[in-house]
Enzyme design. Sequence first.
Site, PDB file in Angstrom:
ATOM      1  N   HIS A 190     -82.443 -76.988   4.387  1.00  0.00           N
ATOM      2  CA  HIS A 190     -82.606 -78.288   5.030  1.00  0.00           C
ATOM      3  C   HIS A 190     -83.396 -79.253   4.173  1.00  0.00           C
ATOM      4  O   HIS A 190     -83.155 -80.449   4.145  1.00  0.00           O
ATOM      5  CB  HIS A 190     -83.310 -78.119   6.374  1.00  0.00           C
ATOM      6  CG  HIS A 190     -82.402 -77.550   7.381  1.00  0.00           C
ATOM      7  ND1 HIS A 190     -82.756 -76.555   8.234  1.00  0.00           N
ATOM      8  CD2 HIS A 190     -81.110 -77.828   7.638  1.00  0.00           C
ATOM      9  CE1 HIS A 190     -81.724 -76.255   8.982  1.00  0.00           C
ATOM     10  NE2 HIS A 190     -80.712 -76.996   8.634  1.00  0.00           N
ATOM     11  N   GLU A 432     -55.606 -72.378   1.603  1.00  0.00           N
ATOM     12  CA  GLU A 432     -56.704 -71.651   0.970  1.00  0.00           C
ATOM     13  C   GLU A 432     -56.480 -70.136   1.013  1.00  0.00           C
ATOM     14  O   GLU A 432     -57.353 -69.364   0.670  1.00  0.00           O
ATOM     15  CB  GLU A 432     -58.047 -72.030   1.594  1.00  0.00           C
ATOM     16  CG  GLU A 432     -58.115 -71.960   3.096  1.00  0.00           C
ATOM     17  CD  GLU A 432     -59.451 -72.441   3.671  1.00  0.00           C
ATOM     18  OE1 GLU A 432     -60.431 -72.579   2.933  1.00  0.00           O
ATOM     19  OE2 GLU A 432     -59.494 -72.677   4.894  1.00  0.00           O
ATOM     20  N   ASP A 456     -61.868 -70.922  -1.340  1.00  0.00           N
ATOM     21  CA  ASP A 456     -61.312 -69.696  -0.758  1.00  0.00           C
ATOM     22  C   ASP A 456     -60.043 -69.252  -1.461  1.00  0.00           C
ATOM     23  O   ASP A 456     -59.805 -68.059  -1.602  1.00  0.00           O
ATOM     24  CB  ASP A 456     -61.047 -69.899   0.738  1.00  0.00           C
ATOM     25  CG  ASP A 456     -62.317 -69.722   1.542  1.00  0.00           C
ATOM     26  OD1 ASP A 456     -63.041 -68.740   1.268  1.00  0.00           O
ATOM     27  OD2 ASP A 456     -62.617 -70.566   2.393  1.00  0.00           O
TER      28      ASP A 456
HETATM   29  C1  PEP Z   1     -62.512 -74.194   0.423  1.00  0.00           C
HETATM   30  O1  PEP Z   1     -62.364 -73.032   0.787  1.00  0.00           O
HETATM   31  O2  PEP Z   1     -62.202 -74.619  -0.706  1.00  0.00           O
HETATM   32  C2  PEP Z   1     -63.108 -75.195   1.340  1.00  0.00           C
HETATM   33  C3  PEP Z   1     -63.155 -76.470   1.036  1.00  0.00           C
HETATM   34  O3  PEP Z   1     -63.637 -74.727   2.499  1.00  0.00           O
HETATM   35  P1  PEP Z   1     -65.070 -74.027   2.625  1.00  0.00           P
HETATM   36  O4  PEP Z   1     -65.767 -74.173   1.296  1.00  0.00           O
HETATM   37  O5  PEP Z   1     -65.774 -74.726   3.722  1.00  0.00           O
HETATM   38  O6  PEP Z   1     -64.687 -72.614   2.941  1.00  0.00           O
HETATM   39 MG    MG Z   2     -62.528 -72.524   2.859  1.00  0.00          MG
END
Ligand code: PEP
Ligand code: MG
Length: 582
Positions: A190, A432, A456
């Site tokens: 934070h 993803e 991901d």
């Molecule tokens: C990703 O997976 O690229 C994404 C943008 O989602 P997060 O990082 O929130 O999993």
């Molecule tokens: Mg993601």
Amino acid sequence: MEFRGIAVSAGIVIGKAFRLEKETYDIKPNWVKDADVDKEVERFFAAIQASKDQLLAIRKRIEPMSDSEHLSIIDAHLMMIEDQMLVNETVEYIQRHRLSAEWSLKRVLDKLKEHFDSLQDPYFKERKDDLTHIGNRIFNNLLGFGHTSLAELKEDVIVVAHDLSPADTAQMRKERVIAFVTEVGSKTSHTAIMAHSLEIPAVVGVAGIYDAVKTGESLIVDGIRGVVQVSPQQDVFITYLDKQRQFKYYERELQKMKDLPAVTTDNKKVTLMANIEFISEVKAVLERGGEGVGLYRTEFLYMNRYYLPSEAEHFRAYKTLVEHLGEYPAVIRTLDLGGDKFISQLDIYDELNPVLGLRAIRLCLEHVDLFKTQLRAILKASNYGNIKIMYPMISGIDELRSANAVLEEVKAELRKEGEPFDEHIPVGIMIEIPSAAITSDILAEEAAFFSIGTNDLIQYSIAIDRINKNVAYLYEPLHPAILRLISHVITAAHAKGITVGMCGEMASDPKYTLLLLGMGLDQYSTNADALLKIKKIIRSVSFAEAHDIAQQALSYSSAADTEKFITDLMESRFPDIFCYFD
Ligand code: PEP
Ligand code: MG
């Protein structure tokens, strides 16, 4: 002497150190006479009350200049102070063991922290820090110490602390803090988030800095690279003076492009939007010329609190977001909890592989009420601005259809209630998961847009846990498999006439801007800091040239070769971005 840490808020600051008192307590078990037990409990309640009063006073002071998120961090501390478990268990401990309030509180806090530790989750690590902050405040009141405040500062200083509570950080804008450095902290703490939105240059996670610095000593804080210089020699000082001047000039130059379109020299226009976790970030997005929010990670609405957010809270957040954005769109991603983002309010089973488990859209389809609450709020807010819905972690067409079926139910409910909403709200998906990328031609038939989540996509394609340090070296955006998947997704989407954005971190790294442009990406959603650098790159090339670069990059068989090609090219073309201020 040079120290290194994590850069969390950009800028180069030269100034004098102010060491914030380290709060350490040597608390020993002190026995209380039977006759004094009630008095001891009263003393504990008085300290709780005093702590609450102090936090309320801070809240009141910062309220006029803060947004709801800063205030909610203080509110979370207020809630923790009132938490029944913390208060009742401490009282019970005092009564049962006839031990002092300080010792009893310490035991209860230690037990709670141990529990958080056992959960091995970054989110709980930070909740542990919150417990330490509120514990220190109560100890101060029990022991009769005044809480160290930044309010008494008379001159501009760089605060050096072991740790800063969000309450300390929240007061900073008003006070004379030109930068800060802490020993603990991470990019997502934070304190880091507040530093960023208050635009105070900061470096956190600087091991050993507290003992190495005296108040009044001269310091240089490089919030771009995460470097702190303590009592710098003259040559270092002069180098940084020069860097500071260059950085200011460079920022001013970039800022001139704020209102210019992100268009190539041969007139291909792309859209530059930003990723946000908190609505307070929208200001910085617009100041840097962002054309909307391409990813709002709504799971942050669920964190730092004891109860699930109500429909009204969701609605307020989304309505505020679109009101700030005006004509620009807000892509609201439905919640992506599970995996490494866990909340205690939901009864989710312990899973052996949570990243492959009940996460994101899977969790929503299992807990349909949770999903519907969010969808109702998004739809209602769509009456006030330009909103698009985006589902995370879609693995195939059936999952998209199931999610859409719930959305249709919610729409029908709202129609029945006479609630207005955007009947044509676009519904897109994140790409993803490899199965979604491979079947993107099928998904493009029923999704309004795609946004590639490389964070991901890389994790699942190369089979590497994105938060596991041991395999971090394999996390390679330029792996030929990743480039082929991205290229396939863009081609499949364009064949069906839908747009493709990217909201994973790959989009935020200017090193990949030309490559992605040449592959045909329509929209980048990045962190606010990256927006103008990416615009500068896009405005300086033709699409034809970017296309050739992408073709060349796709022809290499190893990530290392592609990396060398891209790095050499970008560093020689954009030395200001890649050599001086990366
Ligand atoms: C990703 O997976 O690229 C994404 C943008 O989602 P997060 O990082 O929130 O999993
Ligand atoms: Mg993601």
